[in-house]
Design an enzyme around this catalytic site. Structure first.
Site, short mmCIF file in Angstrom:
data_model
loop_
_atom_site.label_atom_id
_atom_site.label_comp_id
_atom_site.label_asym_id
_atom_site.label_seq_id
_atom_site.Cartn_x
_atom_site.Cartn_y
_atom_site.Cartn_z
N ARG A 23 0.72 -1.24 -0.03
CA ARG A 23 -0.07 0.04 -0.03
C ARG A 23 0.86 1.36 -0.10
NH1 ARG A 23 -2.74 -1.39 5.63
NH2 ARG A 23 -0.59 -1.90 5.92
N ASN A 48 3.70 23.61 13.39
CA ASN A 48 3.63 24.76 12.48
C ASN A 48 4.01 24.35 11.12
OD1 ASN A 48 3.43 26.80 14.28
ND2 ASN A 48 5.41 26.39 15.01
N ARG A 59 15.03 31.01 5.25
CA ARG A 59 14.51 31.47 6.53
C ARG A 59 15.32 31.23 7.72
NH1 ARG A 59 8.52 31.82 6.20
NH2 ARG A 59 7.78 31.36 3.85
N HIS A 62 16.30 32.22 13.46
CA HIS A 62 15.42 32.64 14.25
C HIS A 62 15.32 31.72 15.51
CE1 HIS A 62 12.90 33.32 10.37
NE2 HIS A 62 13.72 34.42 10.52
N LYS A 72 12.80 22.78 18.94
CA LYS A 72 11.72 22.22 17.62
C LYS A 72 12.26 20.99 17.11
CE LYS A 72 11.72 27.18 16.04
NZ LYS A 72 12.59 28.16 15.23
N HIS A 119 17.72 28.52 14.57
CA HIS A 119 17.22 27.67 13.40
C HIS A 119 17.04 28.46 12.45
CE1 HIS A 119 13.85 25.57 11.11
NE2 HIS A 119 14.83 24.53 11.08
N TYR A 132 6.83 21.29 11.56
CA TYR A 132 7.73 21.35 12.86
C TYR A 132 6.74 21.28 14.16
CZ TYR A 132 8.15 26.39 12.52
OH TYR A 132 7.80 27.56 12.25
N ASP A 169 15.47 39.31 8.04
CA ASP A 169 16.53 38.14 8.23
C ASP A 169 17.98 38.75 7.57
OD1 ASP A 169 14.38 36.78 9.31
OD2 ASP A 169 14.46 35.12 7.49
#
Length: 176
Positions: A23, A48, A59, A62, A72, A119, A132, A169
């Site tokens: 499957r 998130n 990104r 942070h 995280k 991160h 995450y 950033d």
């Protein structure tokens, strides 16, 4: 699931246990008891999703300041990313060290970063999604960042030729 220590104290690569059949497959991605056996005591409180249209989207980097620091647990559910964590714990033996790993929907690797880590990630494909879990709620007043190319960390990104980034950033000051 297989938990692999990284060069950063308290950060782990998690390779899900896969159970394929005709499957498709089933995967055991994480369990509280196995993470606890590796010192991960935090509880996840929110999930998130980040969608990125273009390859080359960066990104980060942070983090949230105490008392809202977040651990995280990240996975790439579509496409591919180069995921990076920086240890910002002043008392840590790996303070200011970074670790990066390629994660994709195909390799199904996950990365756990403890609280007080910055991160960020670079997308390696168009239409990439990252899912995450976090160990603390989002607090706008605690939101912080360090610059992706700060010489204090000297992160070796796989491709910096055409980055898609928000100005915030790009403008984080040098880490002190």
């Amino acid at each position: 699931m297989i938990i692999i220590e990284t060069k950063l104290a308290g950060a782990f690569i998690i390779e899900p246990s896969l159970y394929p059949d005709e499957r498709g497959l089933f995967a055991s991605v994480w369990t509280e008891e196995k993470l606890a056996a590796h010192g991960v005591q935090e509880k996840f409180v929110a999930a998130n999703l980040s969608y990125n249209k273009k390859r080359g989207t960066l990104r980060g980097m942070h983090y949230q300041a105490a008392p809202y620091s977040q651990g995280k647990l990240m996975s790439c559910t579509r496409g591919a990313i180069y995921d990076v964590g920086i240890d910002l714990r002043a008392a840590s033996p790996t303070f200011k060290h970074w670790f990066g790993i390629e994660m994709s929907a195909e390799n199904r690797k996950m990365l756990y970063l403890p609280p007080e880590f910055a991160h960020g990630y670079l997308t390696l494909a168009d239409d990439t999604e990252l899912s995450y879990l976090v160990t603390n709620r989002y607090s706008p007043e605690s939101s912080r960042g360090v610059r992706w190319n700060d010489p204090a960390f000297a992160i070796e990104w796989p491709d910096e030729s055409e980055l898609v980034m928000v100005e915030r950033d790009r403008q984080y000051p040098d880490f002190k």
